[in-house]
Design a protein around this motif. Structure first.
Motif, mmCIF file in Angstrom:
data_model
loop_
_atom_site.group_PDB
_atom_site.id
_atom_site.type_symbol
_atom_site.label_atom_id
_atom_site.label_comp_id
_atom_site.label_asym_id
_atom_site.label_seq_id
_atom_site.Cartn_x
_atom_site.Cartn_y
_atom_site.Cartn_z
ATOM 1 N N VAL A 65 26.507 37.211 -57.843
ATOM 2 C CA VAL A 65 26.007 38.462 -57.275
ATOM 3 C C VAL A 65 24.535 38.668 -57.649
ATOM 4 C CG1 VAL A 65 26.413 40.953 -57.145
ATOM 5 C CG2 VAL A 65 28.333 39.400 -57.569
ATOM 6 N N MET A 66 24.191 38.261 -58.864
ATOM 7 C CA MET A 66 22.829 38.464 -59.370
ATOM 8 C C MET A 66 22.347 37.212 -60.079
ATOM 9 S SD MET A 66 22.502 42.075 -61.304
ATOM 10 C CE MET A 66 24.202 42.177 -61.818
ATOM 11 N N GLY A 67 21.026 37.089 -60.179
ATOM 12 C CA GLY A 67 20.461 36.000 -60.968
ATOM 13 C C GLY A 67 20.407 36.362 -62.441
ATOM 14 N N ILE A 68 19.710 35.522 -63.212
ATOM 15 C CA ILE A 68 19.583 35.739 -64.656
ATOM 16 C C ILE A 68 18.324 36.562 -64.934
ATOM 17 C CG2 ILE A 68 19.124 34.514 -66.843
ATOM 18 C CD1 ILE A 68 21.991 34.174 -65.852
ATOM 19 N N ASN A 69 18.429 37.533 -65.804
ATOM 20 C CA ASN A 69 17.273 38.335 -66.227
ATOM 21 C C ASN A 69 16.551 38.938 -65.019
ATOM 22 O OD1 ASN A 69 15.478 39.403 -68.146
ATOM 23 N ND2 ASN A 69 14.057 37.696 -67.903
ATOM 24 N N ARG A 70 17.312 39.412 -64.053
ATOM 25 C CA ARG A 70 16.817 40.044 -62.825
ATOM 26 C C ARG A 70 15.981 39.113 -61.954
ATOM 27 N NH1 ARG A 70 15.380 44.427 -66.181
ATOM 28 N NH2 ARG A 70 17.073 45.908 -66.454
ATOM 29 N N GLU A 71 16.013 37.829 -62.214
ATOM 30 C CA GLU A 71 15.364 36.879 -61.314
ATOM 31 C C GLU A 71 16.281 36.685 -60.104
ATOM 32 O OE1 GLU A 71 12.432 35.941 -61.630
ATOM 33 O OE2 GLU A 71 11.970 36.149 -63.771
ATOM 34 N N PRO A 72 15.703 36.275 -58.962
ATOM 35 C CA PRO A 72 16.566 36.058 -57.795
ATOM 36 C C PRO A 72 17.498 34.859 -57.989
ATOM 37 C CG PRO A 72 14.291 35.393 -57.334
ATOM 38 C CD PRO A 72 14.276 36.049 -58.679
ATOM 39 N N VAL A 73 18.559 34.828 -57.196
ATOM 40 C CA VAL A 73 19.522 33.728 -57.300
ATOM 41 C C VAL A 73 18.856 32.381 -56.999
ATOM 42 C CG1 VAL A 73 21.620 32.790 -56.227
ATOM 43 C CG2 VAL A 73 21.520 35.213 -56.860
ATOM 44 N N ASN A 74 17.842 32.398 -56.126
ATOM 45 C CA ASN A 74 17.188 31.118 -55.774
ATOM 46 C C ASN A 74 15.969 30.799 -56.650
ATOM 47 O OD1 ASN A 74 15.303 32.913 -54.843
ATOM 48 N ND2 ASN A 74 15.335 32.225 -52.703
ATOM 49 N N PHE A 75 15.874 31.441 -57.783
ATOM 50 C CA PHE A 75 14.801 31.162 -58.761
ATOM 51 C C PHE A 75 14.909 29.712 -59.259
ATOM 52 C CE2 PHE A 75 13.285 31.659 -63.290
ATOM 53 C CZ PHE A 75 11.994 32.069 -63.005
ATOM 54 N N ASP A 76 13.770 29.131 -59.675
ATOM 55 C CA ASP A 76 13.861 27.741 -60.190
ATOM 56 C C ASP A 76 14.221 27.764 -61.681
ATOM 57 O OD1 ASP A 76 11.357 28.750 -60.901
ATOM 58 O OD2 ASP A 76 10.378 26.784 -60.815
ATOM 59 N N TYR A 77 15.494 27.947 -61.945
ATOM 60 C CA TYR A 77 15.998 28.084 -63.323
ATOM 61 C C TYR A 77 15.792 26.813 -64.151
ATOM 62 C CZ TYR A 77 18.086 32.490 -61.911
ATOM 63 O OH TYR A 77 18.262 33.776 -61.460
ATOM 64 N N VAL A 78 15.771 25.676 -63.460
ATOM 65 C CA VAL A 78 15.535 24.418 -64.168
ATOM 66 C C VAL A 78 14.442 23.657 -63.417
ATOM 67 C CG1 VAL A 78 16.547 22.259 -64.988
ATOM 68 C CG2 VAL A 78 17.959 24.320 -64.854
ATOM 69 N N ARG A 79 13.417 23.197 -64.165
ATOM 70 C CA ARG A 79 12.376 22.351 -63.562
ATOM 71 C C ARG A 79 12.606 20.937 -64.067
ATOM 72 N NH1 ARG A 79 7.889 26.885 -65.072
ATOM 73 N NH2 ARG A 79 8.507 28.392 -63.454
ATOM 74 N N PHE A 80 12.731 20.022 -63.093
ATOM 75 C CA PHE A 80 13.186 18.671 -63.485
ATOM 76 C C PHE A 80 12.058 17.738 -63.916
ATOM 77 C CE2 PHE A 80 16.456 20.480 -60.834
ATOM 78 C CZ PHE A 80 17.562 20.291 -61.638
ATOM 79 N N ASN A 81 10.808 18.083 -63.536
ATOM 80 C CA ASN A 81 9.666 17.252 -63.926
ATOM 81 C C ASN A 81 9.855 15.782 -63.564
ATOM 82 O OD1 ASN A 81 8.305 19.487 -65.164
ATOM 83 N ND2 ASN A 81 9.765 19.315 -66.817
#
Ligand SMILES: [Fe+2]
Ligand SMILES: [Fe+2]
Length: 475
Positions: A459-475
């Motif tokens: 329903v919600m992202g983490i720490n009010r970030e959107p669900v499609n936020f880049d939670y992990v950057r793979f580098n």
């Protein structure tokens, strides 16, 4: 006191720099921990930047700070809730005396054992979950897995601090051994059997974090009552981290169910084969996973009658869940408690001294708490207009410890013969086919905002970030 000093090599709020010997000992343990993380932590994660929360203070408000970090650079440290110099022991034979700031000689062996057993579960779960990142159903879920993993690592630090500070040479040896045992290792396994099992897929992971991390919550709550004040303060802070782990489990199962009922309504069908062909996990399979994880987890509370449990309570080492809120005498000498066993083909209740039944008391509190989430999962099904309901299996179902060990009891609480039970067990516990089917759905989905077909988005992202936020950057 509650602010955390991050300028030191080991972040802490215990004035570590004032105890040079302890600081040096922990700084020697630190690289071994990092080696363990590199070897046994999340597979293939070394280069990833993960949106993690880090404790900045132990105050209930705003203890967390969020940012992208490499997990091996996570600031694992030693965080205790603020102390109260006037705190009194509030249960057991020492009731009314001052809480202990040090370990009394006569309780040293038992306290060490309690701390080592708790400490052992923390890295064990990281080991159990180390391959799951490869099959994450979304970037959001991948981040949640990693958050749990780093915090279980932090919980290991919490227990290692106590071992180093209060248990001398034995404590240091035990701290080393916590990095040497490994989940499922034949020669040197983890202490508790549930922590040597595999967590093979994400449905298992969500069940584990809902049911088994909740066992952690109840153990920590019991230790948070301890007369040994540093243990009480340490476990209180661990509990604030634990809440997120259970949220991941509860919401993960809930989203799995949401997706299943959506597809059931699209297809207008409850046919298991059709649903599986559509790539979602049918509700009967979810029920079997619940039966498995519930029964294995309630075994973790130990035998229903235990003289150790009585000793731990009477000597003040381990209280009951919410000891302070109970209205009895907190000594429990004349009290009794009902336990279950199978006699003459029937389940019978037996009154035993409560002190000996404290494992059962904690198990029953756990059962009440864990049923709450099952009710909430049922609301998702109910809202979709589907008549199916999930339920917790009977306490006597599939048990391996105590009076009920090996009893053949159905999830509804009916006692059966071995043959009858064997003929039906495939309906109650996940079969190899169930597990293979669930495994077949596990493929990696990590584009921001995308989710595997078998699970609904949160329903919600983490720490009010959107669900499609880049939670992990793979580098
Ligand atoms: Fe933990
Ligand atoms: Fe946990």
């Amino acid at each position: 006191m509650s602010g955390i000093n991050y300028s030191e090599k080991i972040p802490n709020n215990v004035n570590l720099s004032e105890d040079r010997t302890l600081q040096r000992a922990l700084e020697q343990w630190q690289p071994n921990f990092i080696n363990w993380w590199d070897d046994m932590g999340p597979e293939g994660s070394t280069d990833m930047d993960v949106y993690l929360r880090t404790a900045v203070s132990v105050d209930p408000q705003g203890w967390a700070q969020f940012g992208h970090v490499k997990m091996r650079d996570y600031r694992w440290g030693v965080f205790l809730n603020p102390g109260d110099q006037e705190r009194k022991i509030h249960f057991g034979d020492h009731i009314g005396e001052k809480a202990w700031q040090d370990v009394p000689g006569e309780h040293r062996a038992n306290l060490r054992r309690i701390i080592v057993t708790q400490g052992d579960t923390e890295p064990a779960s990281v080991e159990q979950q180390r391959h799951l990142g490869l099959t994450a159903p979304s970037m959001y879920d991948l981040r949640n897995l990693f958050q749990i993993n780093v915090e279980e690592g932090r919980h290991l630090w919490a227990m290692v601090y106590l071992l180093h500070k209060y248990f001398g040479k034995d404590g240091r040896e035990e701290a080393d051994a916590l990095l040497q045992r490994n989940s499922g290792n034949e020669d040197n396994p983890r202490i508790l059997q549930a922590f040597n099992e595999k967590t093979p897929d994400w449905l298992s992971f969500f069940m584990f974090t809902y049911f088994t991390d909740r066992d952690g919550k109840f153990q920590l709550c019991a230790l948070a009552e301890s007369a040994f004040d540093p243990l009480a303060r340490t476990t209180k802070f661990m509990l604030t981290e634990e809440a997120h782990h259970m949220f991941v489990g509860e919401s993960g199962v809930s989203r799995t169910i949401q997706r299943t009922v959506d597809v059931m309504n699209e297809l207008k069908s409850d046919d298991v084969n059709k649903l599986r062909a559509a790539g979602v996990i049918d509700l009967p399979t979810i029920q079997r996973y619940i039966n498995f994880h519930f029964s294995v987890t309630i075994d973790l509370f130990g035998a229903d009658q235990s003289s150790n449990a009585a000793t731990f309570y009477s000597s003040g080492l381990k209280g009951r869940y919410e000891e302070g809120k109970r209205t009895d005498d907190h000594v429990l000498k004349g009290n009794s408690y009902k336990i279950l066993s199978v006699e003459g083909g029937k389940l019978v209740e037996k009154e035993v001294p409560m002190l000996n039944a404290l494992n059962e008391v904690l198990r029953d509190d756990y059962i009440t708490d864990s049923k709450g989430g099952i009710d909430r999962w049922n609301r998702v099904i109910e809202k979709a207009g589907i008549p199916f309901r999930l339920k917790a299996p009977h306490k006597a179902f599939h048990r391996n410890i105590g009076s009920l060990s090996g009893a053949k009891v159905t999830p509804d609480g009916e006692v059966m013969s071995d043959e009858q039970w064997m003929a039906k067990v495939g309906e109650w516990l996940p079969s190899n086919e169930d597990r293979a089917f669930v495994a077949s759905l596990m493929g990696r989905v990590v584009e921001p905002g995308k989710f595997a077909n078998w699970i609904a988005p949160p329903v919600m992202g983490i720490n009010r970030e959107p669900v499609n936020f880049d939670y992990v950057r793979f580098n």
